[in-house]
Design a protein around this motif. Structure first.
Motif, PDB file in Angstrom:
ATOM      1  N   THR A  97       0.843  -1.189   0.000  1.00 38.93           N
ATOM      2  CA  THR A  97       0.000   0.000   0.000  1.00 38.93           C
ATOM      3  C   THR A  97       0.881   1.243   0.000  1.00 38.93           C
ATOM      4  OG1 THR A  97      -0.143  -0.007   2.408  1.00 38.93           O
ATOM      5  CG2 THR A  97      -1.868  -1.165   1.208  1.00 38.93           C
ATOM      6  N   TYR A  98       0.322   2.339  -0.468  1.00 37.10           N
ATOM      7  CA  TYR A  98       1.091   3.573  -0.629  1.00 37.10           C
ATOM      8  C   TYR A  98       0.296   4.766  -0.121  1.00 37.10           C
ATOM      9  CZ  TYR A  98       3.821   0.632  -3.742  1.00 37.10           C
ATOM     10  OH  TYR A  98       4.590  -0.381  -4.257  1.00 37.10           O
ATOM     11  N   GLU A  99       1.047   5.773   0.304  1.00 41.66           N
ATOM     12  CA  GLU A  99       0.471   7.079   0.598  1.00 41.66           C
ATOM     13  C   GLU A  99       1.006   8.057  -0.443  1.00 41.66           C
ATOM     14  OE1 GLU A  99       0.359   6.623   5.483  1.00 41.66           O
ATOM     15  OE2 GLU A  99       1.766   7.991   4.513  1.00 41.66           O
ATOM     16  N   ILE A 100       0.178   9.030  -0.779  1.00 44.58           N
ATOM     17  CA  ILE A 100       0.608  10.051  -1.728  1.00 44.58           C
ATOM     18  C   ILE A 100       0.832  11.351  -0.969  1.00 44.58           C
ATOM     19  CG2 ILE A 100       0.048  11.326  -3.828  1.00 44.58           C
ATOM     20  CD1 ILE A 100      -1.799   9.021  -4.599  1.00 44.58           C
ATOM     21  N   ARG A 101       2.063  11.843  -1.062  1.00 42.56           N
ATOM     22  CA  ARG A 101       2.396  13.118  -0.424  1.00 42.56           C
ATOM     23  C   ARG A 101       3.188  13.949  -1.421  1.00 42.56           C
ATOM     24  NH1 ARG A 101       3.960   9.635   3.781  1.00 42.56           N
ATOM     25  NH2 ARG A 101       6.169  10.136   3.484  1.00 42.56           N
ATOM     26  N   ASP A 102       2.750  15.167  -1.637  1.00 42.87           N
ATOM     27  CA  ASP A 102       3.444  16.065  -2.568  1.00 42.87           C
ATOM     28  C   ASP A 102       3.641  15.396  -3.922  1.00 42.87           C
ATOM     29  OD1 ASP A 102       5.507  17.145   0.185  1.00 42.87           O
ATOM     30  OD2 ASP A 102       3.639  18.014  -0.576  1.00 42.87           O
ATOM     31  N   HIS A 103       2.616  14.703  -4.392  1.00 47.18           N
ATOM     32  CA  HIS A 103       2.617  14.054  -5.718  1.00 47.18           C
ATOM     33  C   HIS A 103       3.584  12.878  -5.804  1.00 47.18           C
ATOM     34  CE1 HIS A 103       0.187  17.426  -6.985  1.00 47.18           C
ATOM     35  NE2 HIS A 103       1.123  18.249  -6.564  1.00 47.18           N
ATOM     36  N   ASN A 104       4.109  12.418  -4.681  1.00 48.75           N
ATOM     37  CA  ASN A 104       5.000  11.260  -4.679  1.00 48.75           C
ATOM     38  C   ASN A 104       4.351  10.104  -3.917  1.00 48.75           C
ATOM     39  OD1 ASN A 104       7.260  12.473  -6.054  1.00 48.75           O
ATOM     40  ND2 ASN A 104       7.654  13.645  -4.175  1.00 48.75           N
ATOM     41  N   TYR A 105       4.705   8.873  -4.317  1.00 50.84           N
ATOM     42  CA  TYR A 105       4.183   7.675  -3.664  1.00 50.84           C
ATOM     43  C   TYR A 105       5.174   7.209  -2.599  1.00 50.84           C
ATOM     44  CZ  TYR A 105       0.555   7.073  -7.204  1.00 50.84           C
ATOM     45  OH  TYR A 105      -0.544   7.248  -8.018  1.00 50.84           O
ATOM     46  N   TYR A 106       4.670   6.952  -1.396  1.00 45.25           N
ATOM     47  CA  TYR A 106       5.494   6.431  -0.311  1.00 45.25           C
ATOM     48  C   TYR A 106       4.824   5.154   0.201  1.00 45.25           C
ATOM     49  CZ  TYR A 106       7.679  11.012  -0.377  1.00 45.25           C
ATOM     50  OH  TYR A 106       8.343  12.151  -0.768  1.00 45.25           O
ATOM     51  N   ARG A 107       5.613   4.081   0.291  1.00 53.05           N
ATOM     52  CA  ARG A 107       5.048   2.809   0.733  1.00 53.05           C
ATOM     53  C   ARG A 107       4.628   2.884   2.191  1.00 53.05           C
ATOM     54  NH1 ARG A 107       8.808  -1.914  -0.588  1.00 53.05           N
ATOM     55  NH2 ARG A 107       9.727  -1.461   1.441  1.00 53.05           N
ATOM     56  N   SER A 108       3.406   2.446   2.449  1.00 54.73           N
ATOM     57  CA  SER A 108       2.892   2.498   3.816  1.00 54.73           C
ATOM     58  C   SER A 108       2.660   1.122   4.405  1.00 54.73           C
ATOM     59  CB  SER A 108       1.581   3.293   3.854  1.00 54.73           C
ATOM     60  OG  SER A 108       0.619   2.707   2.979  1.00 54.73           O
ATOM     61  N   GLY A 109       2.569   0.099   3.565  1.00 55.00           N
ATOM     62  CA  GLY A 109       2.349  -1.252   4.072  1.00 55.00           C
ATOM     63  C   GLY A 109       2.949  -2.273   3.122  1.00 55.00           C
ATOM     64  N   ASP A 110       3.357  -3.411   3.666  1.00 58.33           N
ATOM     65  CA  ASP A 110       4.010  -4.457   2.871  1.00 58.33           C
ATOM     66  C   ASP A 110       3.655  -5.789   3.510  1.00 58.33           C
ATOM     67  OD1 ASP A 110       7.462  -4.897   1.649  1.00 58.33           O
ATOM     68  OD2 ASP A 110       5.608  -5.996   1.268  1.00 58.33           O
ATOM     69  N   TYR A 111       2.857  -6.586   2.816  1.00 53.32           N
ATOM     70  CA  TYR A 111       2.317  -7.810   3.402  1.00 53.32           C
ATOM     71  C   TYR A 111       2.593  -9.004   2.481  1.00 53.32           C
ATOM     72  CZ  TYR A 111      -0.273  -4.180   5.871  1.00 53.32           C
ATOM     73  OH  TYR A 111      -0.604  -3.068   6.596  1.00 53.32           O
ATOM     74  N   TRP A 112       2.821 -10.169   3.110  1.00 48.85           N
ATOM     75  CA  TRP A 112       3.123 -11.386   2.357  1.00 48.85           C
ATOM     76  C   TRP A 112       2.165 -12.502   2.741  1.00 48.85           C
ATOM     77  CZ3 TRP A 112       6.849 -11.804  -1.413  1.00 48.85           C
ATOM     78  CH2 TRP A 112       7.771 -10.744  -1.514  1.00 48.85           C
ATOM     79  N   GLY A 113       1.885 -13.348   1.778  1.00 52.81           N
ATOM     80  CA  GLY A 113       1.159 -14.569   2.059  1.00 52.81           C
ATOM     81  C   GLY A 113       2.127 -15.658   2.491  1.00 52.81           C
ATOM     82  N   GLN A 114       1.576 -16.842   2.781  1.00 51.37           N
ATOM     83  CA  GLN A 114       2.385 -17.932   3.301  1.00 51.37           C
ATOM     84  C   GLN A 114       3.033 -18.765   2.195  1.00 51.37           C
ATOM     85  OE1 GLN A 114      -0.800 -18.144   2.760  1.00 51.37           O
ATOM     86  NE2 GLN A 114      -1.035 -20.141   1.770  1.00 51.37           N
ATOM     87  N   GLY A 115       2.591 -18.570   0.959  1.00 54.83           N
ATOM     88  CA  GLY A 115       3.175 -19.283  -0.165  1.00 54.83           C
ATOM     89  C   GLY A 115       2.404 -20.535  -0.525  1.00 54.83           C
ATOM     90  N   THR A 116       2.494 -20.906  -1.798  1.00 54.14           N
ATOM     91  CA  THR A 116       1.871 -22.140  -2.273  1.00 54.14           C
ATOM     92  C   THR A 116       2.841 -22.813  -3.240  1.00 54.14           C
ATOM     93  OG1 THR A 116      -0.119 -23.099  -3.304  1.00 54.14           O
ATOM     94  CG2 THR A 116       0.630 -20.985  -4.180  1.00 54.14           C
ATOM     95  N   GLN A 117       2.985 -24.113  -3.093  1.00 55.14           N
ATOM     96  CA  GLN A 117       3.969 -24.854  -3.877  1.00 55.14           C
ATOM     97  C   GLN A 117       3.428 -25.184  -5.267  1.00 55.14           C
ATOM     98  OE1 GLN A 117       7.248 -26.046  -3.021  1.00 55.14           O
ATOM     99  NE2 GLN A 117       7.279 -26.517  -5.211  1.00 55.14           N
ATOM    100  N   VAL A 118       4.260 -24.908  -6.268  1.00 54.76           N
ATOM    101  CA  VAL A 118       3.973 -25.306  -7.644  1.00 54.76           C
ATOM    102  C   VAL A 118       5.110 -26.211  -8.105  1.00 54.76           C
ATOM    103  CG1 VAL A 118       3.785 -24.522 -10.035  1.00 54.76           C
ATOM    104  CG2 VAL A 118       2.651 -23.247  -8.197  1.00 54.76           C
ATOM    105  N   THR A 119       4.777 -27.400  -8.548  1.00 56.24           N
ATOM    106  CA  THR A 119       5.778 -28.345  -9.028  1.00 56.24           C
ATOM    107  C   THR A 119       5.421 -28.754 -10.441  1.00 56.24           C
ATOM    108  OG1 THR A 119       6.132 -29.180  -6.785  1.00 56.24           O
ATOM    109  CG2 THR A 119       6.946 -30.529  -8.612  1.00 56.24           C
ATOM    110  N   VAL A 120       6.379 -28.563 -11.346  1.00 61.65           N
ATOM    111  CA  VAL A 120       6.168 -28.924 -12.749  1.00 61.65           C
ATOM    112  C   VAL A 120       7.079 -30.103 -13.066  1.00 61.65           C
ATOM    113  CG1 VAL A 120       6.144 -28.105 -15.130  1.00 61.65           C
ATOM    114  CG2 VAL A 120       5.698 -26.503 -13.254  1.00 61.65           C
ATOM    115  N   SER A 121       6.474 -31.215 -13.418  1.00 60.62           N
ATOM    116  CA  SER A 121       7.257 -32.418 -13.702  1.00 60.62           C
ATOM    117  C   SER A 121       7.622 -32.461 -15.188  1.00 60.62           C
ATOM    118  CB  SER A 121       6.463 -33.659 -13.327  1.00 60.62           C
ATOM    119  OG  SER A 121       5.295 -33.753 -14.113  1.00 60.62           O
ATOM    120  N   SER A 122       8.797 -33.015 -15.458  1.00 58.30           N
ATOM    121  CA  SER A 122       9.272 -33.086 -16.847  1.00 58.30           C
ATOM    122  C   SER A 122       8.817 -34.377 -17.508  1.00 58.30           C
ATOM    123  CB  SER A 122      10.789 -32.987 -16.883  1.00 58.30           C
ATOM    124  OG  SER A 122      11.367 -33.984 -16.089  1.00 58.30           O
TER     125      SER A 122
END
Length: 122
Positions: A97-122
Motif C-alpha cells: 500500500t502507498y500514501e501520496i504526499r506532494d505528488h510522490n508515492y510512499y510505501r505504507s504497508g508491505d504484506y506477504w502470504g504464506q506461499g503455495t507450492q507449484v511443481t512442474v514435472s518433466s
C-alpha cells in the motif's frame, strides 16, 4: 491489519496450466499493488510480475507471454500456462500500500502470504 491467502498450487506436467489465487482480507486501501514472487529450490526469491490498483501489469521476462495476472475485487490471480520444470517454486503473493504526499508515492504497508507450492514435472 491485512491478511493474504494463496491457493491453487499443485503438481502439473510440463506444458500444463495452473491458476493461483491470492485473497486479500482486512484493511484494504488505495493506491496499492499486488505482486507475485517465487522461490525455487536453492534459489533466491524473484519477482514474477504484478498488478496495480489501476490494473496495469508487468511481468518478468522469464514468464512474459505465459503467465497472466488479473484481479477481481479482493482477489488477485496468476494464470500460468505452458509451464516448464524451471517454474517449480513456492509462489508468494505480496501486497503493498502507498500514501501520496506532494505528488510522490510512499510505501505504507508491505504484506506477504504464506506461499503455495507449484511443481512442474518433466
Amino acid at each position: 491489519q491485512v491478511q493474504l491467502m494463496e491457493s491453487g498450487g499443485g503438481l502439473v506436467q510440463t506444458g500444463g496450466s495452473l491458476r493461483l489465487s491470492c485473497e486479500i482480507s482486512g484493511s484494504i486501501s488505495t493506491p496499492n499493488a499486488v505482486g507475485w514472487f517465487r522461490q525455487g529450490p536453492g534459489k533466491e526469491r524473484e519477482v514474477v510480475g504484478g498488478i496495480t490498483f489501476l490494473n496495469t501489469t508487468n511481468y518478468a521476462d522469464s514468464v512474459e507471454g505465459r503467465f497472466t495476472i488479473s484481479r477481481d475485487k479482493n482477489e488477485v490471480y496468476l494464470q500460468m500456462d505452458s509451464l516448464k520444470p524451471e517454474d517449480t517454486a513456492v509462489y508468494y503473493c505480496n501486497y503493498k500500500t502507498y500514501e501520496i504526499r506532494d505528488h510522490n508515492y510512499y510505501r505504507s504497508g508491505d504484506y506477504w502470504g504464506q506461499g503455495t507450492q507449484v511443481t512442474v514435472s518433466s
